[in-house]
Design a protein around this motif. Structure first.
Motif, PDB file in Angstrom:
ATOM      1  N   VAL A 473      -6.757   7.842 -50.773  1.00 24.48           N
ATOM      2  CA  VAL A 473      -8.060   8.037 -50.135  1.00 24.48           C
ATOM      3  C   VAL A 473      -8.005   9.329 -49.330  1.00 24.48           C
ATOM      4  O   VAL A 473      -7.017   9.589 -48.634  1.00 24.48           O
ATOM      5  CB  VAL A 473      -8.415   6.866 -49.197  1.00 24.48           C
ATOM      6  CG1 VAL A 473      -9.702   7.166 -48.424  1.00 24.48           C
ATOM      7  CG2 VAL A 473      -8.564   5.572 -49.981  1.00 24.48           C
ATOM      8  N   SER A 474      -9.021  10.123 -49.460  1.00 25.95           N
ATOM      9  CA  SER A 474      -9.124  11.347 -48.665  1.00 25.95           C
ATOM     10  C   SER A 474     -10.446  11.326 -47.906  1.00 25.95           C
ATOM     11  O   SER A 474     -11.492  11.002 -48.474  1.00 25.95           O
ATOM     12  CB  SER A 474      -9.074  12.589 -49.566  1.00 25.95           C
ATOM     13  OG  SER A 474      -9.351  13.755 -48.809  1.00 25.95           O
ATOM     14  N   ILE A 475     -10.351  11.664 -46.650  1.00 19.48           N
ATOM     15  CA  ILE A 475     -11.570  11.711 -45.837  1.00 19.48           C
ATOM     16  C   ILE A 475     -11.540  12.984 -45.003  1.00 19.48           C
ATOM     17  O   ILE A 475     -10.582  13.245 -44.275  1.00 19.48           O
ATOM     18  CB  ILE A 475     -11.697  10.446 -44.960  1.00 19.48           C
ATOM     19  CG1 ILE A 475     -13.000  10.460 -44.146  1.00 19.48           C
ATOM     20  CG2 ILE A 475     -10.500  10.271 -44.046  1.00 19.48           C
ATOM     21  CD1 ILE A 475     -13.313   9.109 -43.511  1.00 19.48           C
ATOM     22  N   ASN A 476     -12.526  13.795 -45.233  1.00 18.96           N
ATOM     23  CA  ASN A 476     -12.645  15.091 -44.549  1.00 18.96           C
ATOM     24  C   ASN A 476     -11.342  15.897 -44.627  1.00 18.96           C
ATOM     25  O   ASN A 476     -10.939  16.554 -43.670  1.00 18.96           O
ATOM     26  CB  ASN A 476     -13.065  14.883 -43.090  1.00 18.96           C
ATOM     27  CG  ASN A 476     -14.529  14.500 -42.970  1.00 18.96           C
ATOM     28  OD1 ASN A 476     -15.126  14.030 -43.937  1.00 18.96           O
ATOM     29  ND2 ASN A 476     -15.125  14.682 -41.812  1.00 18.96           N
ATOM     30  N   GLY A 477     -10.694  15.808 -45.784  1.00 20.07           N
ATOM     31  CA  GLY A 477      -9.492  16.606 -46.017  1.00 20.07           C
ATOM     32  C   GLY A 477      -8.201  15.936 -45.602  1.00 20.07           C
ATOM     33  O   GLY A 477      -7.123  16.491 -45.837  1.00 20.07           O
ATOM     34  N   TYR A 478      -8.257  14.795 -44.988  1.00 18.90           N
ATOM     35  CA  TYR A 478      -7.043  14.078 -44.569  1.00 18.90           C
ATOM     36  C   TYR A 478      -6.764  12.952 -45.565  1.00 18.90           C
ATOM     37  O   TYR A 478      -7.640  12.134 -45.863  1.00 18.90           O
ATOM     38  CB  TYR A 478      -7.218  13.481 -43.178  1.00 18.90           C
ATOM     39  CG  TYR A 478      -7.366  14.525 -42.085  1.00 18.90           C
ATOM     40  CD1 TYR A 478      -6.241  15.057 -41.452  1.00 18.90           C
ATOM     41  CD2 TYR A 478      -8.631  14.964 -41.689  1.00 18.90           C
ATOM     42  CE1 TYR A 478      -6.382  16.013 -40.447  1.00 18.90           C
ATOM     43  CE2 TYR A 478      -8.777  15.920 -40.695  1.00 18.90           C
ATOM     44  CZ  TYR A 478      -7.650  16.438 -40.077  1.00 18.90           C
ATOM     45  OH  TYR A 478      -7.790  17.376 -39.092  1.00 18.90           O
ATOM     46  N   VAL A 479      -5.525  12.917 -46.068  1.00 19.42           N
ATOM     47  CA  VAL A 479      -5.188  11.912 -47.073  1.00 19.42           C
ATOM     48  C   VAL A 479      -4.482  10.699 -46.470  1.00 19.42           C
ATOM     49  O   VAL A 479      -4.287   9.699 -47.151  1.00 19.42           O
ATOM     50  CB  VAL A 479      -4.307  12.510 -48.189  1.00 19.42           C
ATOM     51  CG1 VAL A 479      -5.090  13.550 -48.971  1.00 19.42           C
ATOM     52  CG2 VAL A 479      -3.036  13.126 -47.622  1.00 19.42           C
ATOM     53  N   ASP A 480      -4.099  10.775 -45.219  1.00 18.20           N
ATOM     54  CA  ASP A 480      -3.473   9.614 -44.581  1.00 18.20           C
ATOM     55  C   ASP A 480      -4.303   9.137 -43.390  1.00 18.20           C
ATOM     56  O   ASP A 480      -3.792   8.525 -42.471  1.00 18.20           O
ATOM     57  CB  ASP A 480      -2.058   9.970 -44.097  1.00 18.20           C
ATOM     58  CG  ASP A 480      -1.083  10.096 -45.262  1.00 18.20           C
ATOM     59  OD1 ASP A 480      -1.224   9.314 -46.222  1.00 18.20           O
ATOM     60  OD2 ASP A 480      -0.206  10.969 -45.201  1.00 18.20           O
ATOM     61  N   GLY A 481      -5.567   9.447 -43.438  1.00 17.03           N
ATOM     62  CA  GLY A 481      -6.402   9.109 -42.287  1.00 17.03           C
ATOM     63  C   GLY A 481      -6.453  10.264 -41.310  1.00 17.03           C
ATOM     64  O   GLY A 481      -5.559  11.117 -41.262  1.00 17.03           O
ATOM     65  N   MET A 482      -7.510  10.306 -40.552  1.00 19.21           N
ATOM     66  CA  MET A 482      -7.709  11.419 -39.617  1.00 19.21           C
ATOM     67  C   MET A 482      -6.956  11.177 -38.314  1.00 19.21           C
ATOM     68  O   MET A 482      -6.860  10.040 -37.847  1.00 19.21           O
ATOM     69  CB  MET A 482      -9.208  11.598 -39.334  1.00 19.21           C
ATOM     70  CG  MET A 482      -9.978  12.086 -40.545  1.00 19.21           C
ATOM     71  SD  MET A 482     -11.731  12.398 -40.223  1.00 19.21           S
ATOM     72  CE  MET A 482     -12.386  10.742 -40.268  1.00 19.21           C
ATOM     73  N   PRO A 483      -6.440  12.249 -37.744  1.00 15.82           N
ATOM     74  CA  PRO A 483      -5.757  12.098 -36.454  1.00 15.82           C
ATOM     75  C   PRO A 483      -6.710  11.612 -35.366  1.00 15.82           C
ATOM     76  O   PRO A 483      -7.905  11.921 -35.393  1.00 15.82           O
ATOM     77  CB  PRO A 483      -5.255  13.519 -36.143  1.00 15.82           C
ATOM     78  CG  PRO A 483      -5.270  14.231 -37.441  1.00 15.82           C
ATOM     79  CD  PRO A 483      -6.382  13.633 -38.231  1.00 15.82           C
ATOM     80  N   VAL A 484      -6.134  10.907 -34.443  1.00 23.26           N
ATOM     81  CA  VAL A 484      -6.915  10.497 -33.278  1.00 23.26           C
ATOM     82  C   VAL A 484      -7.444  11.743 -32.571  1.00 23.26           C
ATOM     83  O   VAL A 484      -6.719  12.727 -32.401  1.00 23.26           O
ATOM     84  CB  VAL A 484      -6.045   9.657 -32.322  1.00 23.26           C
ATOM     85  CG1 VAL A 484      -6.754   9.456 -30.986  1.00 23.26           C
ATOM     86  CG2 VAL A 484      -5.717   8.315 -32.950  1.00 23.26           C
TER      87      VAL A 484
END
Lengths: 490, 225
Positions: A473-484
């Motif tokens: 899964v990629s979300i806004n360019g992050y494949v391991d989830g977005m940083p806090v």
């Protein structure tokens, strides 16, 4: 003795003077000509013979009434004198008869005035001088106002250089009072006073008209006289009223509007409106504001308001105005209303789903932040507009449920919500299939919006894009989830 | 498990009675959340995910009441997995293989049965790892991501983003490999850079462990490299 013809009716004798011919032998001889005699009270104004006085700073004619004033036509140039020729200048009589002389005069300031300061008038002919002299009184004329400049006036305004024009104001600066317009004042400007005009500054009471659109004020000038206090003639007055000065209600003004808290969805918020003319005024606020309480003064209005979630918001988004009891409207004053503005990532978890060896899913948790204050927002309704593309699995697409705008918005409790991305089992093949980004087309685009009930529009809070595959899964360019702390903005 | 169903049945209306209350196209999952001792678990967050489907959108968490009861409404008819968590008491999201291996049980809502009952059990409690992640050179706080997996099952994994002051739940009685990533820093492996070799972390149920993690900034590449 008075001027006229006398007839002998007995043997009594009389001393008579005669000039001319006897007209008839049977007529008695005429009187002997003597020194001129001025009748008591025999000095009057030529035009108003009931007026036994004149006014300072005027010119005209006086009439002198008496006997032998022209020495029975033998002296057509009688001399009329006064005790103060400096200030009472008498000219050559313009009309002379035995019983009346008209004399031009000019009276200038500085002359002694009032009932206690009569001036002696004498007439001298070739036969002598009138004795005793008669008296001419000099008074201060009642002032009169012809015009006032810079009218109408507006409540709450200040006008400098207002000129009152008229006559008989005196040489001492008059005072000016204004009635019928509250505490409106006229302050005479030093050095501007003449007998016919005076200038000053008008400060119009902000509440001069009360609740009326306009009122008529009366301006009253009180003469200070010509240096000896005002010496009023009989029936005269030192005051000159000038009614009918129109005073208009002032439009209220707003100098500042504050709102606290200024967040959509707030109940019992306090709005403070500062300005002028606010007493009794009616406030007007944008749609979605409801006023539950109003109090204040002419310079400050305090409102208790409820701010609906559906209120339009943003920096300097909104305007307030007031309308006075007299129907005058203020200009609009801008203020800021805060509302959901963007998202910030507060947590992210990604891993294989239960029982899955290849398929992963992602949970992103967001906090809704206020657009203006940048602080965490409270519970609000939210919705989204996901678009999924490029399905590549062998199986049919699974149905998707989501929080549709204006249909079934979700509730972000405490302003936080968790967004799930992924497939939920290893059912989908081949491995890695799903909604890929392909040919420049995102597998998924999604926009989160603030969706208050009753609002005609939704406010964008965050824009997401990426892909959902069975194993990634990629979300806004992050494949391991977005940083806090990642900001998600519209 | 039998005891659990008794609890559910005792606290619910019959399915037939509720069916009249809901539109034909949506259903309700009701049930009870229990802890590892099969006691009702209050204030657990419960939610449903489509089984064998697409997970998209806001997770509709509902809280269990004082008796552990919950009700998830307005669900389109279909088959669901029902999960729960109560992270502040050490019960993690059980929908990840990392925390609860194996396929979860399913609940099906259909036109003939739009209301279904289930029991969600949580526990045993996870271990809790807490601490601060900082820059080893400056001491500045650093936000980072944990990547964790079972030593003997790499796909039982979880990546989670945390702030500098972190708190993560570790499945109990399992050897867990743990690494920490942050942009600009060398990857950190438990138990730390200075250890002779990385090793698994194993915590007992409910065990708490405090661990300060100091990340080494990556050195700039040498010139010409």
């Amino acid at each position: 003795m008075v001027d006229g013809a006398y007839y002998a009716s007995s043997s009594e004798t009389a001393d008579c003077s005669y000039y001319g011919e006897f007209l008839d032998a049977n007529q008695p001889p005429e009187q002997e000509i003597g020194a001129p005699v001025i009748n008591p009270g025999g000095v009057t104004d030529a035009l108003d013979t009931s007026m036994g006085w004149e006014y300072v700073d005027t010119s005209g004619y006086i009439s002198i009434w008496g006997l032998w004033l022209d020495a029975d036509k033998t002296d057509m140039n009688p001399q009329v004198t006064v005790d103060d020729p400096t200030h009472i200048q008498l000219g050559t009589p313009s009309y002379v008869s035995d019983g009346q002389i008209n004399v031009p005069f000019t009276i200038t300031a500085g002359v002694a005035t009032g009932g206690g300061s009569p001036h002696n008038i004498t007439v001298t002919t070739t036969y002598g001088t009138s004795e005793p002299p008669d008296e001419l009184y000099i008074y201060d004329a009642t002032p009169a106002i012809q015009s006032v400049s810079q009218t109408p006036w507006t409540a709450g305004s200040t006008y400098s250089g207002v000129t009152i024009s008229g006559s008989n104001f005196g040489t001492i600066c008059p005072s000016v009072a204004i009635s019928g317009a509250g505490a409106t004042t006229f302050t005479v400007t030093t050095g501007t006073c003449t007998n016919s005009s005076v200038q000053g500054t008008v400060r119009v009471d902000p509440n001069a008209t009360g609740s009326s659109p306009s009122v008529n004020a009366t301006l009253t000038l009180t003469s200070g006289g010509y240096g000896q206090g005002f010496q009023s003639a009989p029936g005269g007055s030192s005051q000159a009223p000038f009614p009918g000065v129109e005073v208009l209600a002032a439009a209220p003004t707003i100098t500042r509007v504050t709102l606290s808290p200024n967040v959509v969805g707030s109940n019992g918020a306090t709005m403070t409106i500062n300005g002028t003319g606010l007493s009794g005024a009616t406030p007007y606020l944008p749609s979605g504001f409801s006023i539950t309480k109003t109090s204040g003064s002419s310079t400050q209005m305090t409102l208790t308001v409820n701010i609906a979630l559906s209120v339009s918001y943003g920096t300097n988004c909104c305007y307030a105005s007031v309308q006075s009891a007299a129907g005058k409207s203020s200009g609009s004053a801008v203020f800021t209303v805060d509302g959901p503005g963007y998202l910030v990532v507060t947590g992210s978890s990604m891993g294989h789903c239960g029982g899955c060896s290849t398929t992963v899913k992602l949970f992103e948790t967001y906090q809704i932040m206020s657009g203006v204050s940048k602080t965490a927002f409270s519970t609000v309704p939210v919705c989204e507009t996901p678009v999924l593309s490029n399905w590549s699995c062998s199986q049919a697409q699974s149905g998707m449920t989501y929080n549709r705008c204006n249909v079934n918005p979700g509730t972000a409790t405490g302003g936080a919500f968790t967004d799930g991305w992924g497939l939920t089992s290893d059912t989908y093949t081949p491995v890695g299939c799903g909604y890929p980004t392909s040919g420049g087309s995102q597998g998924i685009t999604d926009e989160w919006l603030f969706n208050p009930a009753g609002a005609t529009v939704q406010w964008k809070m965050g824009n997401l894009y990426g892909y959902i595959l069975a194993n990634s899964v990629s979300i806004n360019g992050y494949v391991d989830g977005m940083p806090v702390g990642t900001l998600i903005e519209p | 498990m039998w005891k659990c169903f008794l609890l559910v049945a005792g606290g619910m209306l019959s399915a037939a009675a509720i069916a009249d209350e809901v539109p034909a196209s949506v259903g309700i999952i009701r049930g009870v959340a229990l802890d590892e001792n099969l006691r009702p678990l209050a204030a657990a967050q419960v939610w449903a995910e489509p089984a064998d489907g697409l997970l998209r959108g806001m997770i509709n968490f509902v809280d269990s009441d004082a008796d552990g009861h919950f009700s998830i409404d307005h669900l389109p008819l279909g088959t669901y997995n029902v999960f729960a968590k109560k992270e502040d008491e050490g019960y993690p999201m059980i929908d990840f293989e990392f925390y609860r291996p194996g396929r979860p049980p399913t609940v099906t809502l259909s036109t003939s049965k739009p209301v279904a009952s289930t029991v969600v059990t949580l526990g045993p409690k996870a271990g809790t790892l807490t601490g601060a992640i900082t820059d080893a050179a400056t001491g500045a706080p650093v936000g980072a991501a944990f990547r964790m997996w079972h030593l003997n099952k790499e796909h039982a994994d979880l990546s989670t983003s945390v702030a500098s002051d972190y708190r993560v739940l570790i499945p109990p009685d399992v050897d867990v490999v743990l690494e920490v990533h942050a942009d600009g820093y060398e990857t950190w492996y438990y138990p730390g850079y200075g250890a002779a070799a990385s090793g698994p972390l194993r915590l007992r149920p409910g065990e708490r462990m405090s661990l300060g993690i100091k990340l080494q900034p990556k050195l700039p590449a040498p010139p010409g490299k």
